[in-house]
Structures are given as C-alpha cells and as structure tokens.
Design a protein around this motif. Structure first.
Motif, mmCIF file in Angstrom:
data_model
loop_
_atom_site.group_PDB
_atom_site.id
_atom_site.type_symbol
_atom_site.label_atom_id
_atom_site.label_comp_id
_atom_site.label_asym_id
_atom_site.label_seq_id
_atom_site.Cartn_x
_atom_site.Cartn_y
_atom_site.Cartn_z
ATOM 1 N N ASN A 68 -17.875 -16.259 21.523
ATOM 2 C CA ASN A 68 -19.831 -17.026 22.246
ATOM 3 C C ASN A 68 -19.522 -15.516 23.815
ATOM 4 O O ASN A 68 -18.229 -15.893 24.281
ATOM 5 C CB ASN A 68 -19.265 -18.466 23.034
ATOM 6 C CG ASN A 68 -20.227 -18.832 24.367
ATOM 7 O OD1 ASN A 68 -21.202 -18.036 24.772
ATOM 8 N ND2 ASN A 68 -20.545 -20.118 25.078
ATOM 9 N N SER A 70 -21.272 -14.536 25.828
ATOM 10 C CA SER A 70 -21.205 -15.096 27.044
ATOM 11 C C SER A 70 -19.495 -15.493 27.974
ATOM 12 O O SER A 70 -19.685 -15.161 28.864
ATOM 13 C CB SER A 70 -21.985 -16.010 27.495
ATOM 14 O OG SER A 70 -21.880 -17.628 27.304
ATOM 15 N N ASN A 71 -18.944 -15.815 26.743
ATOM 16 C CA ASN A 71 -17.161 -15.936 27.599
ATOM 17 C C ASN A 71 -16.649 -15.504 26.982
ATOM 18 O O ASN A 71 -15.576 -15.347 27.755
ATOM 19 C CB ASN A 71 -17.085 -17.409 26.845
ATOM 20 C CG ASN A 71 -17.911 -18.861 27.338
ATOM 21 O OD1 ASN A 71 -18.518 -18.268 28.245
ATOM 22 N ND2 ASN A 71 -18.163 -19.315 26.783
ATOM 23 N N GLU A 118 -11.226 -11.461 35.632
ATOM 24 C CA GLU A 118 -12.023 -12.101 34.620
ATOM 25 C C GLU A 118 -11.352 -13.635 34.029
ATOM 26 O O GLU A 118 -12.438 -14.426 33.477
ATOM 27 C CB GLU A 118 -12.130 -11.397 32.667
ATOM 28 C CG GLU A 118 -12.539 -10.205 33.525
ATOM 29 C CD GLU A 118 -13.902 -9.587 33.993
ATOM 30 O OE1 GLU A 118 -14.819 -10.639 32.918
ATOM 31 O OE2 GLU A 118 -14.983 -9.081 34.706
ATOM 32 N N ARG A 121 -13.741 -16.047 36.057
ATOM 33 C CA ARG A 121 -14.833 -16.244 36.255
ATOM 34 C C ARG A 121 -14.820 -17.650 34.850
ATOM 35 O O ARG A 121 -15.694 -17.347 34.355
ATOM 36 C CB ARG A 121 -15.645 -15.047 35.868
ATOM 37 C CG ARG A 121 -15.172 -14.393 37.396
ATOM 38 C CD ARG A 121 -16.077 -12.974 37.068
ATOM 39 N NE ARG A 121 -16.953 -13.231 36.662
ATOM 40 C CZ ARG A 121 -17.437 -11.821 36.121
ATOM 41 N NH1 ARG A 121 -16.866 -10.550 35.785
ATOM 42 N NH2 ARG A 121 -18.599 -12.125 35.558
ATOM 43 N N GLY A 122 -13.945 -17.577 33.775
ATOM 44 C CA GLY A 122 -13.487 -18.436 32.861
ATOM 45 C C GLY A 122 -14.069 -17.184 31.461
ATOM 46 O O GLY A 122 -14.739 -17.855 30.606
ATOM 47 N N LYS A 123 -13.675 -16.086 31.568
ATOM 48 C CA LYS A 123 -13.385 -15.291 30.425
ATOM 49 C C LYS A 123 -12.545 -14.903 30.052
ATOM 50 O O LYS A 123 -11.409 -14.817 30.357
ATOM 51 C CB LYS A 123 -14.480 -14.749 30.943
ATOM 52 C CG LYS A 123 -16.078 -14.340 31.187
ATOM 53 C CD LYS A 123 -16.501 -13.211 31.943
ATOM 54 C CE LYS A 123 -18.343 -13.378 31.971
ATOM 55 N NZ LYS A 123 -19.813 -12.374 31.929
ATOM 56 N N ARG A 124 -12.293 -14.626 28.342
ATOM 57 C CA ARG A 124 -10.951 -13.916 28.030
ATOM 58 C C ARG A 124 -11.488 -12.298 27.518
ATOM 59 O O ARG A 124 -12.590 -12.326 27.401
ATOM 60 C CB ARG A 124 -11.286 -15.153 26.515
ATOM 61 C CG ARG A 124 -11.294 -16.323 26.511
ATOM 62 C CD ARG A 124 -11.403 -17.530 25.168
ATOM 63 N NE ARG A 124 -10.674 -15.960 23.731
ATOM 64 C CZ ARG A 124 -10.338 -16.502 23.103
ATOM 65 N NH1 ARG A 124 -11.024 -17.520 22.187
ATOM 66 N NH2 ARG A 124 -9.820 -15.905 22.276
#
Length: 359
Positions: A68, A70-71, A118, A121-124
C-alpha cells in the motif's frame, strides 16, 4: 521495429526492468515468499543477491508494487565506493532530507527526526540499497546503526540490500556478526533451468500480446538456455535479436539454427569492438591510431638488461612484436568490414520490404 510483423502490442524483451513482465520462476517464487515474510516483520534487513541480470530489481519492484504505497515512504540508493558518512548523506537525499553541509551528528539527528515524523503519521520507511556489494564495512555498520532507531516498539526504517553474489561473502566476515543478526530474510536468485527458460520466453511474449507468433522449435529453447546460461537479461538480449532475425527473413518460426546464428553474430560484434588505446614509449600516447606501440620505459629496460649493447637485439624482438600487433589489428578491421557488409545487406532487405508495404 518487428512488433507489427509478429502482432505484438509492445516489445517483449526490453533490457530495462519492468514489473509488468515479472515472471515467477521456481526460484523467484521462493525468493518472493521470503521477502513477503521479511516485509511483514517491518524491521531488520532483507538481503537479495543474484548474478547480474538475474531479475533482482524486477523482483523488488514487484514486491513494492504489492504494498500500500499510501502508507510507505521509499528511498532508493545506488551505492558506489563511498565512505560511511557519504553513504548516510545518500540515504538522507533519497528520503528528501536536507543533508548538505551538516556534520555527521546533525545528519544522524535529521534522519531520525524524519523517520519519527513519518512513523507518527502512520507511515513506514523502506530504504532500497542497490549494488550493495560496493558498500564498505563501515558503511554497512552505519546502516546497521540506523536500524536501532525506534518509535515505541516499532522500528523506524527497514532496509533492502540488493547486490551481486560477492555481497554474500562480505556478510560472512567475522566483523559482520552483529549485522547478520539483524537480517530478517535473505535469498539468492540463481539462473533459470531449461524448463523455466522456455516458460520465461513464452510468458514475456504473452505479456506483449503474442497470439501464435512467433513460434519456436523445441530445440530452440535448449539452445537459448545454453547460450544465456539461464540469466534473464541475457535471454532478453538473445530473444530480441532472434525476433529481429525472423523479421528480416520474413519467417515467424524460429529454430535452434537461428539461435546459433544470433549467438555467432553477437560474438563477432564483441570481437570486432575497438581495442583500448595503446600508449607509446615511456607512457606517451601513440601519434597514429593505426600504429601499435608497446608501453615501455627504455631507461628502466636499459638498467635491467645491462647496457646499450643488449638493446639492439631487444629492439629487433620488439619490432617483430609490433608486426604481430599490426596483423591482429588488420584482422579486427577485416572482421569489422564483414560485419558492416552484413548489416548493409540486412538494411537493404528491410528498405525493400518497407517500399513494398508503401506500394
């Protein structure tokens, strides 16, 4: 050039990696299973090795396309022989972090701040390091230190290391023990066997829209496997030229003899490549490109052979060597002329065919 002749929608054997042509051989499926597991862990290092042209980059791109996006924030680095600090600067630049003129301590803090931002913001963050065999031991250690960054119980960055087989030897060094303990998944992509070579060719043709053309003798696939040694990029090179040969001969059915002709043409082209420039006496460039001069320092030579008296006989020997070099160069020129003649014949046939289509 030949797509319309075979009814293809695109070129099936491009050399640049294209995830839409991804072929899941036995080895690639196994490698992808390991990588999927490593990605699910969301931490540590994932190591992918393989010969040049084995499909490493295509495998990684296919894996990333399944995520995904977006993540996920992805940074791509292609390494050269850089020191550890410059490697960190490349990592920062890959993620868009300002790294210019920062001392190392502030560089590390800037990277950690970016990763924390990041993660909040819930991103890897995934770091892709290509040509990993060029990494120095200190650069590998700096990458290992980046893996210590955490946000709560979550690792802030996961790293893919993609390289040639010699990178596996680097990882086996005693000083790499701590790094090896951080590897979440590792896989090596070897060459395709003969069965997968055939399936690979048929798969790429199907992806390009092939419907019955071109067709192959069963022996042609064996010849392709032998000539390419099962390396996908070599298969692409051979098949691209093979389809061009069929187009030139207006024959959509390809045989082992056609494969052998292509292999011979490619070998002749490599053999007729211009030789590296030679230098003259004492390292000076030769004045004439057609003159073969040995790179010799006569002052050193005189000291070794014991004086001018011996140099006369030695000069005669050197003259003979130069004549041998001239013969070799003439042979290369003759090979080049033969190749040019063959290309002109093929070009003329193509032009005649195009004129016929216009009429």
């Amino acid at each position: 050039m030949y797509e319309a002749f075979y009814g293809l929608a695109s070129k099936p054997f491009q050399l640049s990696p294209d995830p839409s042509f991804y072929f899941g051989s036995k080895q690639h499926r196994r490698a992808k299973a390991y990588l999927d597991y490593g990605v699910l862990r969301s931490d540590g290092f994932i190591v992918i090795t393989g010969e040049i042209g084995a499909g490493k980059t295509t495998l990684v791109r296919g894996l990333l396309d399944s995520l995904n996006r977006s993540n996920v924030v992805i940074g791509n680095v292609v390494t050269t022989q850089l020191d550890a600090e410059d490697t960190l600067r490349l990592v920062g630049a890959a993620f868009g972090v300002r790294v210019k003129d920062l001392p190392k301590s502030e560089l590390i803090m800037a990277l950690e701040a970016f990763f924390v931002s990041e993660a909040s913001r819930g991103k890897r963050c995934l770091l892709i390091v290509d040509e990993a065999q060029n990494l120095t031991a200190r650069a590998v250690e700096e990458l290992r230190m980046l893996s210590n960054f955490q946000f709560g119980n979550q690792s802030l960055v996961q790293t893919f290391l993609v390289g040639q087989p010699e990178f596996r030897a680097i990882l086996q060094r005693p000083e790499m023990e701590q790094f090896r303990q951080r590897i979440a998944a590792s896989c090596h992509i070897g060459p395709l066997d003969e069965e997968d070579t055939q399936r690979y060719v048929e798969h790429r043709l199907k992806c390009a829209g092939a419907e019955g053309k071109p067709s192959f003798d069963a022996d042609a696939f064996g010849a392709l496997h032998k000539a390419s040694q099962g390396i996908p990029r070599r298969i692409n090179t051979l098949c691209d030229r093979l389809l061009l040969l069929g187009f030139m001969h207006e024959n959509p059915h390809l045989t082992a003899a056609d494969v052998e002709e292509v292999v011979k043409d490619l070998a002749n082209e490599s053999a007729s490549a211009p030789p590296p420039p030679l230098r003259g006496v004492n390292g000076a460039h030769a004045a004439d490109d057609d003159e073969v001069v040995l790179d010799l320092d006569l002052s050193r030579l005189r000291a070794r052979v014991g004086g001018d008296a011996d140099l006369g006989a030695l000069a005669q020997d050197l003259a003979g060597l130069s004549l041998d070099g001239q013969d070799a160069r003439l042979q290369r020129i003759e090979d080049s002329l033969l190749r040019l003649e063959r290309i002109n014949t093929q070009t003329l046939a193509l032009l005649q065919k195009l004129v016929g289509v216009v009429k």
